[in-house]
Design a protein around this motif. Structure first.
Motif, mmCIF file in Angstrom:
data_model
loop_
_atom_site.group_PDB
_atom_site.id
_atom_site.type_symbol
_atom_site.label_atom_id
_atom_site.label_comp_id
_atom_site.label_asym_id
_atom_site.label_seq_id
_atom_site.Cartn_x
_atom_site.Cartn_y
_atom_site.Cartn_z
ATOM 1 N N LEU A 161 0.816 -1.221 0.000
ATOM 2 C CA LEU A 161 0.000 0.000 0.000
ATOM 3 C C LEU A 161 0.844 1.262 0.000
ATOM 4 O O LEU A 161 0.483 2.257 -0.638
ATOM 5 C CB LEU A 161 -0.940 -0.007 1.206
ATOM 6 N N SER A 162 1.954 1.241 0.696
ATOM 7 C CA SER A 162 2.794 2.445 0.796
ATOM 8 C C SER A 162 3.423 2.826 -0.542
ATOM 9 O O SER A 162 3.880 3.962 -0.704
ATOM 10 C CB SER A 162 3.895 2.239 1.843
ATOM 11 N N LYS A 163 3.435 1.885 -1.493
ATOM 12 C CA LYS A 163 4.050 2.142 -2.801
ATOM 13 C C LYS A 163 3.030 2.506 -3.876
ATOM 14 O O LYS A 163 3.373 2.570 -5.059
ATOM 15 C CB LYS A 163 4.829 0.898 -3.253
ATOM 16 N N GLN A 164 1.786 2.758 -3.480
ATOM 17 C CA GLN A 164 0.718 2.978 -4.453
ATOM 18 C C GLN A 164 0.399 4.461 -4.689
ATOM 19 O O GLN A 164 -0.717 4.801 -5.061
ATOM 20 C CB GLN A 164 -0.548 2.253 -3.992
ATOM 21 N N GLN A 165 1.380 5.339 -4.523
ATOM 22 C CA GLN A 165 1.124 6.775 -4.690
ATOM 23 C C GLN A 165 0.545 7.131 -6.057
ATOM 24 O O GLN A 165 -0.199 8.111 -6.177
ATOM 25 C CB GLN A 165 2.411 7.587 -4.469
ATOM 26 N N ASN A 166 0.872 6.347 -7.066
ATOM 27 C CA ASN A 166 0.364 6.618 -8.415
ATOM 28 C C ASN A 166 -1.020 6.017 -8.664
ATOM 29 O O ASN A 166 -1.568 6.149 -9.756
ATOM 30 C CB ASN A 166 1.344 6.101 -9.467
ATOM 31 N N THR A 167 -1.553 5.346 -7.661
ATOM 32 C CA THR A 167 -2.900 4.776 -7.764
ATOM 33 C C THR A 167 -3.708 5.299 -6.583
ATOM 34 O O THR A 167 -3.831 4.626 -5.548
ATOM 35 C CB THR A 167 -2.847 3.229 -7.725
ATOM 36 N N PRO A 168 -4.269 6.506 -6.700
ATOM 37 C CA PRO A 168 -4.914 7.147 -5.541
ATOM 38 C C PRO A 168 -6.048 6.346 -4.924
ATOM 39 O O PRO A 168 -6.248 6.387 -3.710
ATOM 40 C CB PRO A 168 -5.415 8.482 -6.110
ATOM 41 N N GLY A 169 -6.777 5.581 -5.749
ATOM 42 C CA GLY A 169 -7.875 4.784 -5.210
ATOM 43 C C GLY A 169 -7.415 3.692 -4.271
ATOM 44 O O GLY A 169 -8.184 3.229 -3.417
ATOM 45 N N MET A 195 -11.258 12.252 -6.772
ATOM 46 C CA MET A 195 -12.431 12.903 -7.349
ATOM 47 C C MET A 195 -12.198 13.273 -8.816
ATOM 48 O O MET A 195 -13.126 13.264 -9.626
ATOM 49 C CB MET A 195 -12.792 14.159 -6.546
ATOM 50 N N GLN A 196 -10.953 13.561 -9.168
ATOM 51 C CA GLN A 196 -10.630 13.881 -10.561
ATOM 52 C C GLN A 196 -10.575 12.630 -11.431
ATOM 53 O O GLN A 196 -10.951 12.653 -12.602
ATOM 54 C CB GLN A 196 -9.293 14.619 -10.632
ATOM 55 N N LYS A 197 -10.107 11.538 -10.844
ATOM 56 C CA LYS A 197 -9.911 10.307 -11.619
ATOM 57 C C LYS A 197 -11.187 9.496 -11.772
ATOM 58 O O LYS A 197 -11.452 8.932 -12.842
ATOM 59 C CB LYS A 197 -8.829 9.460 -10.953
ATOM 60 N N TYR A 198 -11.967 9.391 -10.701
ATOM 61 C CA TYR A 198 -13.170 8.548 -10.722
ATOM 62 C C TYR A 198 -14.413 9.432 -10.791
ATOM 63 O O TYR A 198 -14.710 10.157 -9.841
ATOM 64 C CB TYR A 198 -13.223 7.658 -9.480
ATOM 65 N N LYS A 199 -15.111 9.361 -11.905
ATOM 66 C CA LYS A 199 -16.238 10.270 -12.136
ATOM 67 C C LYS A 199 -17.599 9.655 -11.805
ATOM 68 O O LYS A 199 -18.587 10.378 -11.682
ATOM 69 C CB LYS A 199 -16.240 10.721 -13.607
ATOM 70 N N ARG A 200 -17.660 8.334 -11.676
ATOM 71 C CA ARG A 200 -18.944 7.699 -11.359
ATOM 72 C C ARG A 200 -19.397 8.101 -9.964
ATOM 73 O O ARG A 200 -18.610 8.074 -9.008
ATOM 74 C CB ARG A 200 -18.838 6.181 -11.454
ATOM 75 N N LYS A 201 -20.662 8.442 -9.860
ATOM 76 C CA LYS A 201 -21.187 8.933 -8.581
ATOM 77 C C LYS A 201 -21.092 7.881 -7.487
ATOM 78 O O LYS A 201 -20.762 8.188 -6.331
ATOM 79 C CB LYS A 201 -22.647 9.373 -8.767
ATOM 80 N N SER A 202 -21.355 6.623 -7.830
ATOM 81 C CA SER A 202 -21.323 5.554 -6.829
ATOM 82 C C SER A 202 -19.899 5.319 -6.324
ATOM 83 O O SER A 202 -19.687 5.034 -5.143
ATOM 84 C CB SER A 202 -21.898 4.259 -7.403
ATOM 85 N N THR A 203 -18.923 5.434 -7.228
ATOM 86 C CA THR A 203 -17.525 5.262 -6.827
ATOM 87 C C THR A 203 -17.088 6.398 -5.915
ATOM 88 O O THR A 203 -16.467 6.182 -4.866
ATOM 89 C CB THR A 203 -16.616 5.208 -8.067
ATOM 90 N N GLN A 204 -17.419 7.618 -6.305
ATOM 91 C CA GLN A 204 -17.071 8.770 -5.478
ATOM 92 C C GLN A 204 -17.730 8.682 -4.102
ATOM 93 O O GLN A 204 -17.126 9.046 -3.091
ATOM 94 C CB GLN A 204 -17.492 10.065 -6.172
#
Length: 215
Positions: free
Chosen positions: A64-72, A95-104
């Motif tokens: 997890l600590s290495k996932q800076q490029n994968t914000p989710g 919020m910029q990457k995931y636009k689906r309302k359910s995901t947000q």
């Protein structure tokens, strides 16, 4: 170090095998198939397995600590470790990457719980697509409203055992029944895997250290 060496040998073997197939005029379809299978194995080992199945906290933390490029994914590490200086930036990226309302909505509810912002959770809950997670946050809202009996009844519809046990531990802890809370927390941790286990471990490390002292 041993894992790094094993990975090097694996990728080298794949590379040599692909070269061998190319030099010996094997079909392009077969060669691409070998590459795809190797890619799938790597994905399962490095991403899918730690996300879903791993139970080793040290490996989960490293992943997890290495996932800076994968914000989710990185948000899980940030919230679990309460990195206040990073959380807002990572939420903006999400919020910029995931636009689906359910995901947000799922991320907003998790962030609301982190800030103890019940209004934010209340706004997000109707838009959460996954029923267990929606019920999880609905139960928390009932508890915060002082409706513990309704909360106990509501959580029974949750299919995931670790979620039910987590909520029961939370209920008992609020009621100052620490021993019972510890029992449910053990159940939650033992029935969880992957990032869910990591989040629970980090939370109990703070509020119920007895649960994690032998893990």
């Amino acid at each position: 170090m041993r894992n790094s060496w094993a990975e090097f040998v694996f990728y080298l073997a794949v590379f040599v095998f692909v070269l061998f197939m190319t030099w010996n005029d094997y079909s392009l379809f077969l060669t691409i198939g070998v590459v795809l299978i190797a890619t799938l194995i790597a994905f399962i080992k490095h991403v899918f397995y730690p996300l879903v199945f791993d139970k080793r906290i040290d490996r989960l933390e490293s992943f997890l600590s290495k996932q800076q490029n994968t914000p989710g994914t990185y948000i899980i590490y940030v919230l679990a470790n309460r990195l206040d200086d990073e959380v807002e930036l990572v939420m903006e990226q999400i919020m910029q990457k995931y636009k689906r309302k359910s995901t947000q909505a799922s991320f907003k509810a998790a962030y609301g719980l982190y800030r103890k912002d019940m209004f934010a959770i209340r706004q997000a809950v109707p838009h959460i697509g996954l029923s267990d997670y929606r019920t999880y946050y609905e139960t928390i809202l009932l508890l915060e409203d002082g409706r513990s009996d309704e909360a106990r009844e509501r959580l029974q519809s949750i299919k995931k055992k670790w979620m039910r046990s987590t909520l029961l531990a939370y209920i008992e802890l609020k009621a100052e029944n620490r021993n019972t809370a510890i029992q449910h927390a053990h159940e939650a941790l033992n029935s969880s895997r992957g990032v869910d286990r990591y989040v629970l471990y980090k939370e109990y490390e703070r509020v119920l250290p007895e649960v994690v002292e032998h893990i």
